[in-house]
Motif scaffolding. Structure first.
Motif, PDB file in Angstrom:
ATOM      1  N   VAL A 159      -1.787  -4.387   9.627  1.00  0.00           N
ATOM      2  CA  VAL A 159      -1.968  -5.832   9.440  1.00  0.00           C
ATOM      3  C   VAL A 159      -1.893  -6.167   7.954  1.00  0.00           C
ATOM      4  O   VAL A 159      -1.201  -7.109   7.546  1.00  0.00           O
ATOM      5  CB  VAL A 159      -3.316  -6.290  10.027  1.00  0.00           C
ATOM      6  CG1 VAL A 159      -3.529  -7.783   9.758  1.00  0.00           C
ATOM      7  CG2 VAL A 159      -3.370  -6.005  11.524  1.00  0.00           C
ATOM      8  N   ALA A 160      -2.588  -5.393   7.146  1.00  0.00           N
ATOM      9  CA  ALA A 160      -2.628  -5.670   5.705  1.00  0.00           C
ATOM     10  C   ALA A 160      -1.306  -5.360   5.018  1.00  0.00           C
ATOM     11  O   ALA A 160      -0.926  -6.036   4.056  1.00  0.00           O
ATOM     12  CB  ALA A 160      -3.752  -4.856   5.060  1.00  0.00           C
ATOM     13  N   PHE A 161      -0.579  -4.365   5.516  1.00  0.00           N
ATOM     14  CA  PHE A 161       0.622  -3.896   4.836  1.00  0.00           C
ATOM     15  C   PHE A 161       1.664  -5.002   4.632  1.00  0.00           C
ATOM     16  O   PHE A 161       2.084  -5.247   3.494  1.00  0.00           O
ATOM     17  CB  PHE A 161       1.222  -2.719   5.615  1.00  0.00           C
ATOM     18  CG  PHE A 161       2.300  -1.984   4.879  1.00  0.00           C
ATOM     19  CD1 PHE A 161       2.000  -0.919   4.057  1.00  0.00           C
ATOM     20  CD2 PHE A 161       3.629  -2.360   5.012  1.00  0.00           C
ATOM     21  CE1 PHE A 161       2.998  -0.231   3.369  1.00  0.00           C
ATOM     22  CE2 PHE A 161       4.623  -1.693   4.341  1.00  0.00           C
ATOM     23  CZ  PHE A 161       4.312  -0.623   3.515  1.00  0.00           C
ATOM     24  N   PRO A 162       2.126  -5.675   5.693  1.00  0.00           N
ATOM     25  CA  PRO A 162       3.147  -6.709   5.469  1.00  0.00           C
ATOM     26  C   PRO A 162       2.629  -7.902   4.675  1.00  0.00           C
ATOM     27  O   PRO A 162       3.401  -8.545   3.942  1.00  0.00           O
ATOM     28  CB  PRO A 162       3.568  -7.120   6.890  1.00  0.00           C
ATOM     29  CG  PRO A 162       2.430  -6.726   7.755  1.00  0.00           C
ATOM     30  CD  PRO A 162       1.824  -5.514   7.125  1.00  0.00           C
ATOM     31  N   LEU A 163       1.350  -8.219   4.790  1.00  0.00           N
ATOM     32  CA  LEU A 163       0.789  -9.340   4.044  1.00  0.00           C
ATOM     33  C   LEU A 163       0.780  -9.054   2.544  1.00  0.00           C
ATOM     34  O   LEU A 163       1.197  -9.882   1.733  1.00  0.00           O
ATOM     35  CB  LEU A 163      -0.622  -9.649   4.538  1.00  0.00           C
ATOM     36  CG  LEU A 163      -0.747 -10.117   5.984  1.00  0.00           C
ATOM     37  CD1 LEU A 163      -2.214 -10.300   6.358  1.00  0.00           C
ATOM     38  CD2 LEU A 163       0.019 -11.415   6.216  1.00  0.00           C
ATOM     39  N   VAL A 164       0.300  -7.862   2.181  1.00  0.00           N
ATOM     40  CA  VAL A 164       0.178  -7.507   0.764  1.00  0.00           C
ATOM     41  C   VAL A 164       1.541  -7.241   0.149  1.00  0.00           C
ATOM     42  O   VAL A 164       1.917  -7.841  -0.868  1.00  0.00           O
ATOM     43  CB  VAL A 164      -0.748  -6.290   0.596  1.00  0.00           C
ATOM     44  CG1 VAL A 164      -0.707  -5.782  -0.841  1.00  0.00           C
ATOM     45  CG2 VAL A 164      -2.174  -6.656   0.979  1.00  0.00           C
ATOM     46  N   LEU A 165       2.314  -6.335   0.757  1.00  0.00           N
ATOM     47  CA  LEU A 165       3.607  -5.993   0.168  1.00  0.00           C
ATOM     48  C   LEU A 165       4.582  -7.163   0.251  1.00  0.00           C
ATOM     49  O   LEU A 165       5.392  -7.367  -0.659  1.00  0.00           O
ATOM     50  CB  LEU A 165       4.195  -4.758   0.843  1.00  0.00           C
ATOM     51  CG  LEU A 165       3.817  -3.436   0.151  1.00  0.00           C
ATOM     52  CD1 LEU A 165       2.355  -3.094   0.436  1.00  0.00           C
ATOM     53  CD2 LEU A 165       4.718  -2.297   0.602  1.00  0.00           C
ATOM     54  N   GLY A 166       4.499  -7.942   1.329  1.00  0.00           N
ATOM     55  CA  GLY A 166       5.364  -9.113   1.433  1.00  0.00           C
ATOM     56  C   GLY A 166       5.054 -10.135   0.350  1.00  0.00           C
ATOM     57  O   GLY A 166       5.962 -10.716  -0.258  1.00  0.00           O
ATOM     58  N   GLY A 167       3.761 -10.354   0.092  1.00  0.00           N
ATOM     59  CA  GLY A 167       3.376 -11.287  -0.964  1.00  0.00           C
ATOM     60  C   GLY A 167       3.849 -10.832  -2.325  1.00  0.00           C
ATOM     61  O   GLY A 167       4.300 -11.635  -3.152  1.00  0.00           O
ATOM     62  N   GLY A 200      -0.782   3.556  -1.815  1.00  0.00           N
ATOM     63  CA  GLY A 200       0.246   2.611  -2.241  1.00  0.00           C
ATOM     64  C   GLY A 200      -0.119   1.177  -1.908  1.00  0.00           C
ATOM     65  O   GLY A 200       0.136   0.249  -2.691  1.00  0.00           O
ATOM     66  N   LEU A 201      -0.715   0.974  -0.741  1.00  0.00           N
ATOM     67  CA  LEU A 201      -1.116  -0.368  -0.322  1.00  0.00           C
ATOM     68  C   LEU A 201      -2.166  -0.942  -1.265  1.00  0.00           C
ATOM     69  O   LEU A 201      -2.086  -2.112  -1.664  1.00  0.00           O
ATOM     70  CB  LEU A 201      -1.658  -0.309   1.105  1.00  0.00           C
ATOM     71  CG  LEU A 201      -2.255  -1.599   1.681  1.00  0.00           C
ATOM     72  CD1 LEU A 201      -1.220  -2.707   1.726  1.00  0.00           C
ATOM     73  CD2 LEU A 201      -2.831  -1.339   3.077  1.00  0.00           C
ATOM     74  N   ILE A 202      -3.145  -0.146  -1.634  1.00  0.00           N
ATOM     75  CA  ILE A 202      -4.213  -0.611  -2.529  1.00  0.00           C
ATOM     76  C   ILE A 202      -3.648  -0.933  -3.910  1.00  0.00           C
ATOM     77  O   ILE A 202      -4.030  -1.936  -4.539  1.00  0.00           O
ATOM     78  CB  ILE A 202      -5.337   0.426  -2.597  1.00  0.00           C
ATOM     79  CG1 ILE A 202      -6.076   0.474  -1.264  1.00  0.00           C
ATOM     80  CG2 ILE A 202      -6.315   0.114  -3.731  1.00  0.00           C
ATOM     81  CD1 ILE A 202      -7.023   1.641  -1.125  1.00  0.00           C
ATOM     82  N   ALA A 230      -9.878   4.630  -5.470  1.00  0.00           N
ATOM     83  CA  ALA A 230     -10.281   4.065  -6.764  1.00  0.00           C
ATOM     84  C   ALA A 230      -9.158   4.209  -7.795  1.00  0.00           C
ATOM     85  O   ALA A 230      -8.868   3.276  -8.555  1.00  0.00           O
ATOM     86  CB  ALA A 230     -11.558   4.746  -7.261  1.00  0.00           C
ATOM     87  N   PHE A 231      -8.521   5.372  -7.826  1.00  0.00           N
ATOM     88  CA  PHE A 231      -7.402   5.584  -8.744  1.00  0.00           C
ATOM     89  C   PHE A 231      -6.243   4.634  -8.416  1.00  0.00           C
ATOM     90  O   PHE A 231      -5.579   4.112  -9.319  1.00  0.00           O
ATOM     91  CB  PHE A 231      -6.917   7.033  -8.680  1.00  0.00           C
ATOM     92  CG  PHE A 231      -7.865   8.027  -9.289  1.00  0.00           C
ATOM     93  CD1 PHE A 231      -8.491   7.769 -10.496  1.00  0.00           C
ATOM     94  CD2 PHE A 231      -8.137   9.233  -8.654  1.00  0.00           C
ATOM     95  CE1 PHE A 231      -9.374   8.688 -11.070  1.00  0.00           C
ATOM     96  CE2 PHE A 231      -9.002  10.155  -9.202  1.00  0.00           C
ATOM     97  CZ  PHE A 231      -9.622   9.874 -10.421  1.00  0.00           C
ATOM     98  N   ALA A 232      -5.989   4.434  -7.127  1.00  0.00           N
ATOM     99  CA  ALA A 232      -4.906   3.545  -6.718  1.00  0.00           C
ATOM    100  C   ALA A 232      -5.187   2.106  -7.138  1.00  0.00           C
ATOM    101  O   ALA A 232      -4.282   1.390  -7.596  1.00  0.00           O
ATOM    102  CB  ALA A 232      -4.715   3.621  -5.201  1.00  0.00           C
ATOM    103  N   LEU A 233      -6.435   1.685  -6.985  1.00  0.00           N
ATOM    104  CA  LEU A 233      -6.810   0.334  -7.399  1.00  0.00           C
ATOM    105  C   LEU A 233      -6.606   0.161  -8.899  1.00  0.00           C
ATOM    106  O   LEU A 233      -6.060  -0.855  -9.362  1.00  0.00           O
ATOM    107  CB  LEU A 233      -8.272   0.071  -7.023  1.00  0.00           C
ATOM    108  CG  LEU A 233      -8.778  -1.367  -7.220  1.00  0.00           C
ATOM    109  CD1 LEU A 233      -8.113  -2.302  -6.235  1.00  0.00           C
ATOM    110  CD2 LEU A 233     -10.296  -1.420  -7.054  1.00  0.00           C
ATOM    111  N   LEU A 234      -7.020   1.151  -9.667  1.00  0.00           N
ATOM    112  CA  LEU A 234      -6.840   1.093 -11.121  1.00  0.00           C
ATOM    113  C   LEU A 234      -5.353   1.079 -11.489  1.00  0.00           C
ATOM    114  O   LEU A 234      -4.946   0.356 -12.407  1.00  0.00           O
ATOM    115  CB  LEU A 234      -7.531   2.297 -11.771  1.00  0.00           C
ATOM    116  CG  LEU A 234      -7.439   2.393 -13.298  1.00  0.00           C
ATOM    117  CD1 LEU A 234      -8.054   1.164 -13.957  1.00  0.00           C
ATOM    118  CD2 LEU A 234      -8.126   3.666 -13.790  1.00  0.00           C
ATOM    119  N   THR A 235      -4.556   1.838 -10.772  1.00  0.00           N
ATOM    120  CA  THR A 235      -3.112   1.849 -11.025  1.00  0.00           C
ATOM    121  C   THR A 235      -2.508   0.466 -10.822  1.00  0.00           C
ATOM    122  O   THR A 235      -1.696  -0.001 -11.626  1.00  0.00           O
ATOM    123  CB  THR A 235      -2.419   2.859 -10.090  1.00  0.00           C
ATOM    124  OG1 THR A 235      -2.938   4.171 -10.327  1.00  0.00           O
ATOM    125  CG2 THR A 235      -0.912   2.872 -10.318  1.00  0.00           C
TER     126      THR A 235
END
Length: 237
Positions: free
Chosen positions: A85-93, A146-148, A191-196
């Motif tokens: 659910v989150a994947f297309p919303l985040v990456l699409g945006g 990657g999503l984060i 956490a590392f992904a968020l920082l990236t």
């Protein structure tokens, strides 16, 4: 008649929206396919495939590129995964603002860096005897890193209130996950992904401004040609 026109306009708008996010659309379809197989396929085969896709030290040391690639073809939880659910919303945006290539770059950077920053310490700990050799094999796969990273990068493009809401909401979900028995290494990876993604913020903001400026310039030229009658008809050959 009005309903027909409305329906046609809605389908046209949906088609334009999907054409504007080809990377997100294609990747989402892949995740849906693997998610369906993970849910409906033979459990033993599915387990073997997931184990073979794990980004543990053992797999990374033998075939790093292939391991990093195939681990990102699955969503933890199969077809019922909230990531789907989150994947297309985040990456699409993000893709609508910076394009597919740069969205893929942010995703890949978060996926790879978070994986390496969590697995390399494990390898070193095993090498010096602080962890048993069994730690070299663990089940770790999916698109969450990657999503984060993409979510954090997208937040950098939003107005302040929405930006902090997205970052805060993502952080809250990650913290909650750490209290429900999630793998501590995965928590550090998140956490590392968020920082990236946060570090990628200035880059995606510059790209988003350039794309917006190019669109405005293109609309201005088209409008000027239409008003002044400067459009040319294609010559016959």
């Amino acid at each position: 008649m009005a309903d027909t026109r409305s329906g046609t306009a809605g389908r046209a708008a949906l088609t334009r929206a999907l054409r504007g996010v080809p990377f997100t659309l294609g990747y989402t379809l892949v995740l849906l396919g693997t998610g369906l197989y993970a849910t409906l396929g033979d459990p033993g085969t599915v387990h073997d495939l997931l184990a073979g896709s794990s980004t543990d030290v053992s797999h990374l040391s033998r075939r790093p590129l292939l391991t990093l690639l195939v681990s990102g073809l699955w969503a933890v939880g199969g077809v019922t995964s909230p990531y789907l659910v989150a994947f297309p919303l985040v990456l699409g945006g993000l893709e609508r603002r910076v394009g597919g290539v740069r969205t893929a770059a942010v995703f890949l950077l978060g996926h790879v860096l978070a994986t390496l920053l969590t697995e390399l310490p494990v390898a070193l700990s095993v090498a010096v005897g602080h962890l048993p050799a069994s730690s070299l094999r663990r089940l770790d796969y999916g698109v969450s890193y990657g999503l984060i990273a993409c979510a954090a990068a997208l937040a950098g493009l939003l107005p302040p209130r929405r930006r902090w809401a997205l970052l805060g909401g993502t952080g809250a979900v990650l913290v909650a996950g750490s209290f429900v028995g999630a793998d501590p290494l995965t928590g550090w990876g998140h956490a590392f992904a968020l920082l990236t993604g946060v570090v990628c913020g200035p880059y995606v903001r510059r790209r988003a401004r350039r794309r917006a400026s190019a669109r405005h310039a293109g609309c201005g030229i088209a409008h000027s040609e239409q008003v002044t009658g400067n459009t040319r008809r294609p010559s016959a050959h």
